[in-house]
Design a protein around this motif. Structure first.
Motif, PDB file in Angstrom:
ATOM      1  N   PRO A 145       0.800  -1.229   0.000  1.00 37.06           N
ATOM      2  CA  PRO A 145       0.000   0.000   0.000  1.00 37.06           C
ATOM      3  C   PRO A 145       0.835   1.284   0.000  1.00 37.06           C
ATOM      4  CG  PRO A 145      -1.028  -1.604   1.422  1.00 37.06           C
ATOM      5  CD  PRO A 145       0.299  -2.195   0.981  1.00 37.06           C
ATOM      6  N   ALA A 146       1.854   1.354   0.808  1.00 33.14           N
ATOM      7  CA  ALA A 146       2.670   2.581   0.863  1.00 33.14           C
ATOM      8  C   ALA A 146       3.317   2.880  -0.489  1.00 33.14           C
ATOM      9  CB  ALA A 146       3.742   2.466   1.941  1.00 33.14           C
ATOM     10  N   GLN A 147       3.786   1.829  -1.165  1.00 34.46           N
ATOM     11  CA  GLN A 147       4.402   2.017  -2.478  1.00 34.46           C
ATOM     12  C   GLN A 147       3.362   2.395  -3.537  1.00 34.46           C
ATOM     13  OE1 GLN A 147       6.062  -1.934  -2.622  1.00 34.46           O
ATOM     14  NE2 GLN A 147       8.157  -1.116  -2.432  1.00 34.46           N
ATOM     15  N   GLY A 148       2.224   1.725  -3.494  1.00 36.06           N
ATOM     16  CA  GLY A 148       1.157   2.017  -4.445  1.00 36.06           C
ATOM     17  C   GLY A 148       0.632   3.433  -4.286  1.00 36.06           C
ATOM     18  N   ILE A 149       0.428   3.846  -3.040  1.00 37.97           N
ATOM     19  CA  ILE A 149      -0.052   5.202  -2.767  1.00 37.97           C
ATOM     20  C   ILE A 149       0.965   6.232  -3.264  1.00 37.97           C
ATOM     21  CG2 ILE A 149      -0.581   6.874  -0.942  1.00 37.97           C
ATOM     22  CD1 ILE A 149      -1.660   4.435   0.687  1.00 37.97           C
ATOM     23  N   ALA A 150       2.221   6.021  -2.923  1.00 36.80           N
ATOM     24  CA  ALA A 150       3.263   6.965  -3.342  1.00 36.80           C
ATOM     25  C   ALA A 150       3.343   7.049  -4.864  1.00 36.80           C
ATOM     26  CB  ALA A 150       4.612   6.562  -2.746  1.00 36.80           C
ATOM     27  N   ALA A 151       3.240   5.915  -5.539  1.00 41.76           N
ATOM     28  CA  ALA A 151       3.289   5.908  -7.000  1.00 41.76           C
ATOM     29  C   ALA A 151       2.088   6.653  -7.584  1.00 41.76           C
ATOM     30  CB  ALA A 151       3.334   4.477  -7.524  1.00 41.76           C
ATOM     31  N   MET A 152       0.893   6.396  -7.048  1.00 41.96           N
ATOM     32  CA  MET A 152      -0.297   7.068  -7.580  1.00 41.96           C
ATOM     33  C   MET A 152      -0.275   8.555  -7.258  1.00 41.96           C
ATOM     34  SD  MET A 152      -2.787   6.280  -9.504  1.00 41.96           S
ATOM     35  CE  MET A 152      -4.284   7.029 -10.118  1.00 41.96           C
ATOM     36  N   GLN A 153       0.217   8.922  -6.096  1.00 40.68           N
ATOM     37  CA  GLN A 153       0.353  10.346  -5.777  1.00 40.68           C
ATOM     38  C   GLN A 153       1.272  11.025  -6.797  1.00 40.68           C
ATOM     39  OE1 GLN A 153       1.686  10.001  -1.690  1.00 40.68           O
ATOM     40  NE2 GLN A 153      -0.344  10.504  -0.877  1.00 40.68           N
ATOM     41  N   SER A 154       2.342  10.357  -7.167  1.00 40.71           N
ATOM     42  CA  SER A 154       3.268  10.910  -8.154  1.00 40.71           C
ATOM     43  C   SER A 154       2.607  10.998  -9.534  1.00 40.71           C
ATOM     44  CB  SER A 154       4.531  10.053  -8.217  1.00 40.71           C
ATOM     45  OG  SER A 154       5.447  10.584  -9.132  1.00 40.71           O
ATOM     46  N   ILE A 155       1.879   9.959  -9.919  1.00 36.83           N
ATOM     47  CA  ILE A 155       1.164   9.978 -11.198  1.00 36.83           C
ATOM     48  C   ILE A 155       0.183  11.133 -11.230  1.00 36.83           C
ATOM     49  CG2 ILE A 155      -0.587   8.751 -12.564  1.00 36.83           C
ATOM     50  CD1 ILE A 155       0.887   6.122 -11.699  1.00 36.83           C
ATOM     51  N   ASN A 156      -0.569  11.320 -10.152  1.00 38.29           N
ATOM     52  CA  ASN A 156      -1.578  12.380 -10.111  1.00 38.29           C
ATOM     53  C   ASN A 156      -0.963  13.771 -10.228  1.00 38.29           C
ATOM     54  OD1 ASN A 156      -3.709  10.598  -9.965  1.00 38.29           O
ATOM     55  ND2 ASN A 156      -3.745  10.597  -7.749  1.00 38.29           N
ATOM     56  N   ILE A 157       0.243  13.931  -9.724  1.00 34.76           N
ATOM     57  CA  ILE A 157       0.930  15.225  -9.850  1.00 34.76           C
ATOM     58  C   ILE A 157       1.424  15.422 -11.284  1.00 34.76           C
ATOM     59  CG2 ILE A 157       3.007  16.506  -9.167  1.00 34.76           C
ATOM     60  CD1 ILE A 157       2.583  15.237  -6.336  1.00 34.76           C
ATOM     61  N   THR A 158       2.046  14.392 -11.843  1.00 36.70           N
ATOM     62  CA  THR A 158       2.617  14.540 -13.184  1.00 36.70           C
ATOM     63  C   THR A 158       1.561  14.541 -14.283  1.00 36.70           C
ATOM     64  OG1 THR A 158       3.051  12.173 -13.368  1.00 36.70           O
ATOM     65  CG2 THR A 158       4.842  13.562 -12.509  1.00 36.70           C
ATOM     66  N   ALA A 159       0.354  14.032 -13.985  1.00 42.28           N
ATOM     67  CA  ALA A 159      -0.731  14.053 -14.978  1.00 42.28           C
ATOM     68  C   ALA A 159      -1.188  15.476 -15.286  1.00 42.28           C
ATOM     69  CB  ALA A 159      -1.910  13.217 -14.498  1.00 42.28           C
ATOM     70  N   ILE A 160      -0.971  16.374 -14.345  1.00 40.06           N
ATOM     71  CA  ILE A 160      -1.367  17.772 -14.563  1.00 40.06           C
ATOM     72  C   ILE A 160      -0.231  18.459 -15.314  1.00 40.06           C
ATOM     73  CG2 ILE A 160      -2.089  19.921 -13.468  1.00 40.06           C
ATOM     74  CD1 ILE A 160      -3.056  18.181 -11.095  1.00 40.06           C
ATOM     75  N   ALA A 187      -5.280  17.676 -24.158  1.00 37.33           N
ATOM     76  CA  ALA A 187      -6.038  16.544 -24.707  1.00 37.33           C
ATOM     77  C   ALA A 187      -7.391  16.422 -24.005  1.00 37.33           C
ATOM     78  CB  ALA A 187      -5.239  15.252 -24.560  1.00 37.33           C
ATOM     79  N   LEU A 188      -7.399  16.482 -22.687  1.00 39.64           N
ATOM     80  CA  LEU A 188      -8.632  16.300 -21.914  1.00 39.64           C
ATOM     81  C   LEU A 188      -9.588  17.473 -22.084  1.00 39.64           C
ATOM     82  CD1 LEU A 188     -10.099  14.486 -19.797  1.00 39.64           C
ATOM     83  CD2 LEU A 188      -8.951  15.839 -18.034  1.00 39.64           C
ATOM     84  N   PHE A 189      -9.096  18.684 -21.837  1.00 36.26           N
ATOM     85  CA  PHE A 189      -9.982  19.849 -21.822  1.00 36.26           C
ATOM     86  C   PHE A 189     -10.091  20.549 -23.176  1.00 36.26           C
ATOM     87  CE2 PHE A 189      -8.875  19.421 -17.260  1.00 36.26           C
ATOM     88  CZ  PHE A 189     -10.159  19.089 -16.814  1.00 36.26           C
ATOM     89  N   GLY A 190      -9.078  20.426 -24.026  1.00 31.41           N
ATOM     90  CA  GLY A 190      -9.205  20.945 -25.389  1.00 31.41           C
ATOM     91  C   GLY A 190     -10.268  20.169 -26.155  1.00 31.41           C
ATOM     92  N   THR A 191     -10.273  18.864 -25.955  1.00 33.10           N
ATOM     93  CA  THR A 191     -11.319  18.033 -26.553  1.00 33.10           C
ATOM     94  C   THR A 191     -12.682  18.425 -25.999  1.00 33.10           C
ATOM     95  OG1 THR A 191      -9.754  16.226 -26.886  1.00 33.10           O
ATOM     96  CG2 THR A 191     -12.101  15.651 -26.916  1.00 33.10           C
ATOM     97  N   ALA A 192     -12.744  18.690 -24.712  1.00 26.24           N
ATOM     98  CA  ALA A 192     -14.017  19.104 -24.101  1.00 26.24           C
ATOM     99  C   ALA A 192     -14.507  20.416 -24.710  1.00 26.24           C
ATOM    100  CB  ALA A 192     -13.855  19.246 -22.593  1.00 26.24           C
ATOM    101  N   ALA A 193     -13.619  21.369 -24.892  1.00 25.38           N
ATOM    102  CA  ALA A 193     -14.013  22.653 -25.485  1.00 25.38           C
ATOM    103  C   ALA A 193     -14.547  22.445 -26.898  1.00 25.38           C
ATOM    104  CB  ALA A 193     -12.827  23.620 -25.491  1.00 25.38           C
ATOM    105  N   ALA A 194     -13.882  21.614 -27.665  1.00 25.72           N
ATOM    106  CA  ALA A 194     -14.350  21.331 -29.026  1.00 25.72           C
ATOM    107  C   ALA A 194     -15.707  20.628 -28.995  1.00 25.72           C
ATOM    108  CB  ALA A 194     -13.317  20.484 -29.761  1.00 25.72           C
ATOM    109  N   CYS A 195     -15.891  19.727 -28.039  1.00 24.39           N
ATOM    110  CA  CYS A 195     -17.172  19.016 -27.918  1.00 24.39           C
ATOM    111  C   CYS A 195     -18.303  19.958 -27.516  1.00 24.39           C
ATOM    112  CB  CYS A 195     -17.050  17.859 -26.927  1.00 24.39           C
ATOM    113  SG  CYS A 195     -16.183  16.424 -27.614  1.00 24.39           S
TER     114      CYS A 195
END
Length: 160
Positions: free
Chosen positions: A40-55, A62-70
Protein backbone atom coordinates in the motif's frame (compact mmCIF):
# COMPACT_ATOMS: atom_id res chain seq x y z
CA UNK A 1 -18.51 28.11 -39.99
CA UNK A 2 -17.17 26.58 -43.19
CA UNK A 3 -17.49 22.89 -43.92
CA UNK A 4 -13.70 22.53 -43.78
CA UNK A 5 -13.51 24.11 -40.32
CA UNK A 6 -16.37 21.95 -39.05
CA UNK A 7 -14.72 18.84 -40.46
CA UNK A 8 -11.42 19.77 -38.79
CA UNK A 9 -13.18 20.31 -35.46
CA UNK A 10 -14.97 16.96 -35.75
CA UNK A 11 -11.67 15.26 -36.57
CA UNK A 12 -9.87 16.97 -33.66
CA UNK A 13 -12.68 15.95 -31.30
CA UNK A 14 -12.81 12.34 -32.50
CA UNK A 15 -9.03 12.00 -32.21
CA UNK A 16 -9.01 13.74 -28.81
CA UNK A 17 -11.72 11.43 -27.47
CA UNK A 18 -9.79 8.43 -28.77
CA UNK A 19 -6.53 9.64 -27.28
CA UNK A 20 -8.09 10.23 -23.86
CA UNK A 21 -9.89 6.88 -24.05
CA UNK A 22 -6.53 5.23 -24.70
CA UNK A 23 -4.89 6.86 -21.69
CA UNK A 24 -7.77 5.84 -19.44
CA UNK A 25 -7.89 2.36 -21.01
CA UNK A 26 -4.24 1.84 -20.04
CA UNK A 27 -5.07 2.66 -16.43
CA UNK A 28 -8.10 0.37 -16.43
CA UNK A 29 -6.33 -2.58 -18.00
CA UNK A 30 -2.88 -2.64 -16.41
CA UNK A 31 -1.69 0.44 -14.51
CA UNK A 32 -4.12 0.10 -11.60
CA UNK A 33 -3.59 -3.68 -11.51
CA UNK A 34 0.16 -3.12 -11.27
CA UNK A 35 -0.25 -0.55 -8.50
CA UNK A 36 -2.57 -2.88 -6.57
CA UNK A 37 0.21 -5.52 -6.49
CA UNK A 38 2.52 -3.16 -4.62
CA UNK A 39 2.56 -2.72 -0.89
CA UNK A 40 0.00 0.00 0.00
CA UNK A 41 2.67 2.58 0.86
CA UNK A 42 4.40 2.02 -2.48
CA UNK A 43 1.16 2.02 -4.45
CA UNK A 44 -0.05 5.20 -2.77
CA UNK A 45 3.26 6.96 -3.34
CA UNK A 46 3.29 5.91 -7.00
CA UNK A 47 -0.30 7.07 -7.58
CA UNK A 48 0.35 10.35 -5.78
CA UNK A 49 3.27 10.91 -8.15
CA UNK A 50 1.16 9.98 -11.20
CA UNK A 51 -1.58 12.38 -10.11
CA UNK A 52 0.93 15.22 -9.85
CA UNK A 53 2.62 14.54 -13.18
CA UNK A 54 -0.73 14.05 -14.98
CA UNK A 55 -1.37 17.77 -14.56
CA UNK A 56 0.73 18.88 -17.50
CA UNK A 57 -0.02 20.96 -20.60
CA UNK A 58 -0.18 18.06 -23.06
CA UNK A 59 -2.61 15.93 -21.08
CA UNK A 60 -4.70 18.93 -20.03
CA UNK A 61 -4.94 20.02 -23.68
CA UNK A 62 -6.04 16.54 -24.71
CA UNK A 63 -8.63 16.30 -21.91
CA UNK A 64 -9.98 19.85 -21.82
CA UNK A 65 -9.20 20.94 -25.39
CA UNK A 66 -11.32 18.03 -26.55
CA UNK A 67 -14.02 19.10 -24.10
CA UNK A 68 -14.01 22.65 -25.49
CA UNK A 69 -14.35 21.33 -29.03
CA UNK A 70 -17.17 19.02 -27.92
CA UNK A 71 -19.03 21.93 -26.33
CA UNK A 72 -18.84 23.78 -29.63
CA UNK A 73 -19.92 20.69 -31.59
CA UNK A 74 -22.86 20.04 -29.26
CA UNK A 75 -24.19 23.58 -29.77
CA UNK A 76 -23.44 23.40 -33.47
CA UNK A 77 -25.38 20.15 -33.78
CA UNK A 78 -28.44 21.79 -32.22
CA UNK A 79 -28.24 24.67 -34.68
CA UNK A 80 -27.84 22.21 -37.57
CA UNK A 81 -30.23 19.56 -36.27
CA UNK A 82 -31.80 19.07 -39.70
CA UNK A 83 -28.44 18.09 -41.23
CA UNK A 84 -27.17 14.52 -41.41
CA UNK A 85 -24.94 13.51 -38.53
CA UNK A 86 -26.22 16.09 -36.05
CA UNK A 87 -27.42 13.41 -33.64
CA UNK A 88 -24.01 11.68 -33.76
CA UNK A 89 -22.31 14.98 -33.00
CA UNK A 90 -24.62 15.75 -30.09
CA UNK A 91 -24.56 12.32 -28.46
CA UNK A 92 -20.81 11.83 -29.04
CA UNK A 93 -20.04 15.25 -27.58
CA UNK A 94 -22.32 14.74 -24.58
CA UNK A 95 -20.88 11.31 -23.87
CA UNK A 96 -17.41 12.82 -23.68
CA UNK A 97 -18.48 15.89 -21.72
CA UNK A 98 -20.62 14.09 -19.15
CA UNK A 99 -19.17 10.58 -19.13
CA UNK A 100 -15.51 11.52 -19.33
CA UNK A 101 -14.92 15.08 -18.14
CA UNK A 102 -17.90 15.14 -15.76
CA UNK A 103 -16.97 11.80 -14.18
CA UNK A 104 -13.35 12.94 -13.89
CA UNK A 105 -14.33 16.13 -12.05
CA UNK A 106 -17.06 14.65 -9.85
CA UNK A 107 -15.52 11.29 -8.96
CA UNK A 108 -11.86 10.73 -9.91
CA UNK A 109 -10.45 14.12 -8.89
CA UNK A 110 -11.98 14.04 -5.37
CA UNK A 111 -10.60 10.52 -4.91
CA UNK A 112 -7.18 11.78 -6.04
CA UNK A 113 -7.42 14.74 -3.66
CA UNK A 114 -8.23 12.43 -0.73
CA UNK A 115 -5.28 10.21 -1.64
CA UNK A 116 -2.97 13.24 -1.86
CA UNK A 117 -3.74 14.13 1.76
CA UNK A 118 -2.68 10.80 3.31
CA UNK A 119 0.73 9.67 4.42
CA UNK A 120 1.51 6.61 2.28
CA UNK A 121 2.97 4.72 5.23
CA UNK A 122 0.06 5.39 7.63
CA UNK A 123 -2.71 2.95 8.54
CA UNK A 124 -5.19 5.58 7.34
CA UNK A 125 -3.42 5.53 3.97
CA UNK A 126 -3.51 1.73 3.76
CA UNK A 127 -7.22 1.72 4.59
CA UNK A 128 -7.99 4.43 2.05
CA UNK A 129 -5.92 2.66 -0.61
CA UNK A 130 -8.21 -0.39 -0.67
CA UNK A 131 -11.34 1.65 -1.34
CA UNK A 132 -9.47 4.06 -3.63
CA UNK A 133 -8.37 1.25 -5.94
CA UNK A 134 -11.90 -0.11 -6.32
CA UNK A 135 -13.72 3.22 -6.61
CA UNK A 136 -11.19 5.03 -8.79
CA UNK A 137 -10.92 2.10 -11.18
CA UNK A 138 -14.72 1.73 -11.43
CA UNK A 139 -15.13 5.39 -12.40
CA UNK A 140 -12.16 5.13 -14.73
CA UNK A 141 -13.90 2.27 -16.58
CA UNK A 142 -16.93 4.56 -17.02
CA UNK A 143 -14.91 7.46 -18.39
CA UNK A 144 -12.94 5.13 -20.66
CA UNK A 145 -16.13 3.70 -22.17
CA UNK A 146 -17.66 7.18 -22.54
CA UNK A 147 -14.58 8.58 -24.29
CA UNK A 148 -14.37 5.56 -26.60
CA UNK A 149 -18.08 5.73 -27.46
CA UNK A 150 -17.74 9.48 -28.02
CA UNK A 151 -14.81 8.86 -30.37
CA UNK A 152 -16.85 6.30 -32.28
CA UNK A 153 -19.88 8.55 -32.69
CA UNK A 154 -17.79 11.57 -33.65
CA UNK A 155 -15.98 9.40 -36.22
CA UNK A 156 -19.33 8.39 -37.70
CA UNK A 157 -20.26 12.09 -37.81
CA UNK A 158 -17.18 12.72 -39.96
CA UNK A 159 -18.79 10.67 -42.72
CA UNK A 160 -22.11 12.53 -42.65
Amino acid sequence: MTNHSLFALKLFSALGCGLVAGVFFAFSTFVMNALSRLQPAQGIAAMQSINITAINPLFMMALFGTAAACIFLAFSSLLRWHQPGAAYLLVGSLLYLVGTVGVTIVFNVPLNDALARVDPSSTEGASLWVSYLANWTFWNHIRTAAALAGAGLLTIALCC
